[in-house]
Design an enzyme around this catalytic site. Structure first.
Site, PDB file in Angstrom:
ATOM      1  N   ASP A  38      -1.391   0.103   2.417  1.00  0.00           N
ATOM      2  CA  ASP A  38      -2.094   1.381   2.489  1.00  0.00           C
ATOM      3  C   ASP A  38      -2.555   1.710   1.056  1.00  0.00           C
ATOM      4  OD1 ASP A  38      -2.693   4.122   3.288  1.00  0.00           O
ATOM      5  OD2 ASP A  38      -0.803   4.667   2.311  1.00  0.00           O
ATOM      6  N   ASP A  52       2.738   4.965   3.240  1.00  0.00           N
ATOM      7  CA  ASP A  52       3.517   6.191   2.990  1.00  0.00           C
ATOM      8  C   ASP A  52       3.260   7.295   4.000  1.00  0.00           C
ATOM      9  OD1 ASP A  52       0.841   6.754   2.153  1.00  0.00           O
ATOM     10  OD2 ASP A  52       1.625   8.505   1.099  1.00  0.00           O
ATOM     11  N   ASP A  61      -3.669   5.385  -0.575  1.00  0.00           N
ATOM     12  CA  ASP A  61      -3.163   6.625  -1.196  1.00  0.00           C
ATOM     13  C   ASP A  61      -1.664   6.773  -1.002  1.00  0.00           C
ATOM     14  OD1 ASP A  61      -5.602   8.350  -2.121  1.00  0.00           O
ATOM     15  OD2 ASP A  61      -6.190   7.429  -0.228  1.00  0.00           O
TER      16      ASP A  61
END
Ligand SMILES: O=P(O)(O)OC[C@H]1O[C@H](O[C@H]2O[C@H](CO)[C@@H](O)[C@H](O)[C@H]2O)[C@H](O)[C@@H](O)[C@@H]1O
Length: 346
Positions: A96, A288, A98
């Protein structure tokens, strides 16, 4: 009002797709009660409550860090075990952006990754097929990452492309392309315009066009104005039954109701790389956010590879391991590279 109830019931059906029928009925009942009592306000409150519930202060008090870490140990501490699990299998990396490769910052346009992280991801892609899977549009995430040797899955996997410079893992990788939501482009543009207009008077609100989806950012909005902002989003969304909302870190994400998410993107990429029905593949997904849970779930379902959640605080997750922050992600990736180089005598 009736139409609004129908639309939100549909939304609940989508959100609870893989849950038991009792869960679906309970969720539907709750939305209907909220709508009847608050004329839609309940739905807004539940978005806002849920966003608050994900804030570090709340999470800290929710679960004990130590017991959470027993269930989701540090991927750095368990490095040898992870290698053991991957023994004899082809590791495929999914990252991922960000909060995973770059730290979370207030301004989404300033979410740069460090040179060191870029160098590490470059080396990683030289060792294993590597894909970036992001909620941002593909072009935007490419501009941050700037590595031509990667696979990119932007807009929560609704825009997938193979490496620009070709891949040493797959001959025709340049031809890999998947855009399952193209018919929604005009609608997404329209809703982006409307959301921008509607939210323009809310200080700190930011609407981001991610091509096949739109993000409404709450991070720089005073918490006392979150309900107002969520109401503005709801008032635009009620005219778009073919769009749905998901929630990320201080962000509401508008996207088409098609059955496509980061989990489907992971499956598509594994298939495209020739590992669709393969038992000797080991996909490692690091993320996250809530939307990464779709990918963690798929890995669990396939009983293949594993998910690593990036979080400093205990969170409900389908990931098996954890890392606290992007710096730890970098260390983990660096160790994978060193291990691979040692093995191949590079
Ligand atoms: O799937 P991701 O790559 O994690 O994308 C999810 C959202 O990421 C970005 O927003 C998040 O990061 C911003 C910069 O650190 C932060 O300001 C924001 O609060 C976070 O939600 C991106 O801007 C969104 O469009 C994505 O939906």
């Amino acid at each position: 009002m009736v139409r609004f109830i129908e639309e939100n019931t549909k939304m609940v059906e989508k959100e609870t797709e893989n849950k038991s029928s009792t869960d679906v009925i309970t969720a539907k009942k709750k939305v209907l009660q909220d709508l009847i009592i608050n004329n839609g306000g309940g739905l807004v409150n539940s978005w806002v409550d849920s966003m608050r519930a994900c804030s570090p202060t709340h999470l800290k008090s929710l679960m004990k860090q130590s017991s959470w870490l027993t269930e989701h140990p540090s991927a750095l501490d368990m490095f040898e075990e992870i290698l053991h699990l991957s023994e004899g299998k082809q590791i495929v990396m999914f990252l991922d952006y960000d909060g995973t490769l770059s730290p979370i910052v207030d301004d989404p346009d300033q979410a740069f990754m460090s040179k060191k992280m870029r160098g590490t991801v470059r080396k990683l892609a030289n060792c294993f097929p590597t894909a970036i899977v992001s909620g941002r549009c593909k072009e935007k995430v490419y501009n941050f990452v700037k590595l031509t040797e990667l696979y990119y899955a932007g807009s929560h996997g609704m825009d997938i492309q193979g490496p620009e410079q070709g891949s040493k893992y797959k001959e025709d990788s340049k031809s890999i392309l998947c855009q399952p939501a193209t018919e929604f482009l005009p609608m997404i543009d329209e809703v982006y315009q409307k959301l921008t207009e509607k939210t323009s008077l809310t200080p700190g609100a930011k609407v981001e066009n991610n091509k096949f989806c739109v993000s409404v950012h709450f991070r720089r909005v005073n918490e006392k104005n979150w309900s107002d902002l969520a109401n503005q989003v709801r008032s635009v969304m009620k005219d778009y039954p073919k769009l749905r909302l998901t929630q990320g870190r201080k962000v509401l994400e508008v996207r088409p109701i098609i059955k496509w998410d980061k989990g489907k993107a992971l499956e598509f990429l594994l298939e495209s790389l020739g590992y669709g029905n393969c038992t000797d593949v080991f996909p490692l997904y690091i993320g996250d956010d809530r939307t990464d849970e779709d990918a963690f779930k798929i890995l669990k379902k396939r009983r293949q590879g594993l998910g690593i959640l990036v979080s400093k605080f205990p969170k409900e997750t389908n990931a098996s391991y954890s890392l606290q922050e992007p710096d730890e992600v970098m260390n983990f990736l660096q160790r994978l590279v060193e291990w691979k180089q040692l093995r191949s005598g590079a």
